[in-house]
Design a protein around this motif. Structure first.
Motif, PDB file in Angstrom:
ATOM      1  N   GLU A 257     -14.173 -51.449  27.912  1.00  0.00           N
ATOM      2  CA  GLU A 257     -14.116 -50.733  26.645  1.00  0.00           C
ATOM      3  C   GLU A 257     -13.621 -51.678  25.564  1.00  0.00           C
ATOM      4  OE1 GLU A 257     -12.499 -46.867  27.150  1.00  0.00           O
ATOM      5  OE2 GLU A 257     -12.192 -46.544  25.005  1.00  0.00           O
ATOM      6  N   PHE A 258     -14.375 -51.786  24.483  1.00  0.00           N
ATOM      7  CA  PHE A 258     -14.089 -52.724  23.395  1.00  0.00           C
ATOM      8  C   PHE A 258     -12.722 -52.452  22.774  1.00  0.00           C
ATOM      9  CE2 PHE A 258     -14.989 -55.419  19.823  1.00  0.00           C
ATOM     10  CZ  PHE A 258     -14.414 -54.791  18.722  1.00  0.00           C
ATOM     11  N   LEU A 259     -11.971 -53.537  22.570  1.00  0.00           N
ATOM     12  CA  LEU A 259     -10.690 -53.428  21.870  1.00  0.00           C
ATOM     13  C   LEU A 259     -10.758 -54.095  20.499  1.00  0.00           C
ATOM     14  CD1 LEU A 259      -8.127 -54.221  24.741  1.00  0.00           C
ATOM     15  CD2 LEU A 259      -8.723 -51.990  23.786  1.00  0.00           C
ATOM     16  N   THR A 260     -11.122 -55.383  20.489  1.00  0.00           N
ATOM     17  CA  THR A 260     -11.085 -56.113  19.235  1.00  0.00           C
ATOM     18  C   THR A 260     -11.987 -57.338  19.303  1.00  0.00           C
ATOM     19  OG1 THR A 260      -9.584 -57.082  17.569  1.00  0.00           O
ATOM     20  CG2 THR A 260      -9.080 -57.519  19.881  1.00  0.00           C
ATOM     21  N   TYR A 261     -12.333 -57.867  18.104  1.00  0.00           N
ATOM     22  CA  TYR A 261     -13.286 -58.975  18.000  1.00  0.00           C
ATOM     23  C   TYR A 261     -12.791 -59.986  16.967  1.00  0.00           C
ATOM     24  CZ  TYR A 261     -17.531 -61.218  16.069  1.00  0.00           C
ATOM     25  OH  TYR A 261     -18.447 -62.116  15.587  1.00  0.00           O
ATOM     26  N   PHE A 262     -12.863 -61.258  17.332  1.00  0.00           N
ATOM     27  CA  PHE A 262     -12.513 -62.356  16.446  1.00  0.00           C
ATOM     28  C   PHE A 262     -13.731 -63.233  16.200  1.00  0.00           C
ATOM     29  CE2 PHE A 262      -7.890 -62.291  16.145  1.00  0.00           C
ATOM     30  CZ  PHE A 262      -7.535 -61.488  17.216  1.00  0.00           C
ATOM     31  N   GLN A 263     -13.823 -63.713  14.989  1.00  0.00           N
ATOM     32  CA  GLN A 263     -14.782 -64.753  14.641  1.00  0.00           C
ATOM     33  C   GLN A 263     -13.930 -65.908  14.139  1.00  0.00           C
ATOM     34  OE1 GLN A 263     -17.637 -64.865  11.028  1.00  0.00           O
ATOM     35  NE2 GLN A 263     -18.543 -63.454  12.493  1.00  0.00           N
ATOM     36  N   ASN A 264     -13.866 -66.957  14.930  1.00  0.00           N
ATOM     37  CA  ASN A 264     -12.865 -68.010  14.693  1.00  0.00           C
ATOM     38  C   ASN A 264     -11.471 -67.361  14.659  1.00  0.00           C
ATOM     39  OD1 ASN A 264     -14.602 -70.363  14.517  1.00  0.00           O
ATOM     40  ND2 ASN A 264     -15.409 -69.424  12.646  1.00  0.00           N
ATOM     41  N   GLU A 265     -10.702 -67.589  13.610  1.00  0.00           N
ATOM     42  CA  GLU A 265      -9.349 -67.026  13.590  1.00  0.00           C
ATOM     43  C   GLU A 265      -9.303 -65.647  12.947  1.00  0.00           C
ATOM     44  OE1 GLU A 265     -10.344 -69.644  11.997  1.00  0.00           O
ATOM     45  OE2 GLU A 265      -9.978 -69.323   9.855  1.00  0.00           O
ATOM     46  N   ALA A 266     -10.410 -65.207  12.379  1.00  0.00           N
ATOM     47  CA  ALA A 266     -10.429 -63.928  11.666  1.00  0.00           C
ATOM     48  C   ALA A 266     -10.694 -62.768  12.623  1.00  0.00           C
ATOM     49  CB  ALA A 266     -11.509 -63.974  10.590  1.00  0.00           C
ATOM     50  N   GLN A 267      -9.834 -61.778  12.547  1.00  0.00           N
ATOM     51  CA  GLN A 267     -10.020 -60.574  13.358  1.00  0.00           C
ATOM     52  C   GLN A 267     -10.897 -59.618  12.553  1.00  0.00           C
ATOM     53  OE1 GLN A 267      -6.380 -58.486  14.358  1.00  0.00           O
ATOM     54  NE2 GLN A 267      -7.275 -57.579  16.210  1.00  0.00           N
ATOM     55  N   LEU A 268     -12.174 -59.534  12.907  1.00  0.00           N
ATOM     56  CA  LEU A 268     -13.127 -58.776  12.108  1.00  0.00           C
ATOM     57  C   LEU A 268     -13.216 -57.309  12.495  1.00  0.00           C
ATOM     58  CD1 LEU A 268     -16.086 -61.275  11.647  1.00  0.00           C
ATOM     59  CD2 LEU A 268     -14.020 -60.961  10.267  1.00  0.00           C
TER      60      LEU A 268
END
Lengths: 110, 116
Positions: B44-55
């Motif tokens: 189950e998805f919690l969180t996503y980062f693109q490089n250092e940014a939490q999108l």
């Protein structure tokens, strides 16, 4: 909206074929298939994009029916190593956020 | 090359303790995801980062959950004041890029958290 996988579990004899389905009530951008063995990381199998494409490698292939918002995974001439839990992950848009089904447990017996 | 690694593999915490789970993605992978997997369920998805940014952190269950990726590589998922319902396997996945269409995610072996 979590996709629905069917069947929940299947037992095969070595050499038999299997089909696993993944259905969504919402329009999909892509469907990802993974296999996970007990206590291990999910392993990527393939991605299908909307447009009704079909893919395959080795003895595993899959299709994506955009009209029905359904993807099916086909395993042919199953081997003992195919045992595991198969998950589909659906993507609604190109956000890369995957929503996984609850899995289909596949057991291949000698 | 090396795959995604996670540590510790197993963690037992008493209710109320804070825990920190580490993820080392594949080198060069821009995208990093955290998932929670309950027994017998899909991730189950919690969180996503693109490089250092939490999108996207829409999947974090409560404000007790916090994730960071300060230098765009290693990520840490922190859970404060753990509760029994936090018991699960926490999976980390990384992906090569965020452009050009959907890409496969490579998963780590997970951290099994048990809260007693």
């Amino acid at each position: 909206q979590q996709p629905v996988q069917s069947p929940q579990a299947v037992i095969l004899r070595e050499g038999e074929d299997a089909v696993i389905n993944c259905s969504s009530s919402k329009a999909l951008y892509s469907v990802h298939w993974y296999r996970q063995k007990h206590g291990e990381a999910p392993v990527f199998l393939m991605i299908l994009l909307k447009g009704g494409e079909q893919k395959g490698h080795d003895k595993i292939s899959a299709s994506f029916n955009e009209k029905k918002q359904q993807s099916s995974l086909y395993l042919t001439a199953s081997q003992l190593s195919c045992s595991g839990t198969y998950f589909c992950g659906t993507e609604m848009d190109s956000s890369y956020k995957l929503i996984f089904g609850s899995g289909t447990r596949l057991l291949v017996r000698p | 090359g090396a795959g995604v690694s996670q540590s510790p593999r197993y963690k037992v915490a008493k209710r109320g303790q804070d825990v920190a789970l580490r993820c080392d993605p594949i080198s060069g992978h821009v995208s990093l995801f955290w998932y929670q997997q309950a027994l017998g369920q899909g991730p189950e998805f919690l969180t996503y980062f693109q490089n250092e940014a939490q999108l996207d952190k829409s999947g974090l269950p409560s404000d007790r959950f916090f994730a960071e990726r300060p230098e765009g590589s290693v990520s840490t998922l922190k859970i404060q004041r753990t509760q029994q319902e936090d018991s699960a396997v926490y999976l980390c996945a990384s992906s090569l890029s965020f452009t050009g269409g959907p890409l496969e995610q490579y998963f780590g072996p997970g951290t099994r958290l048990t809260v007693t």
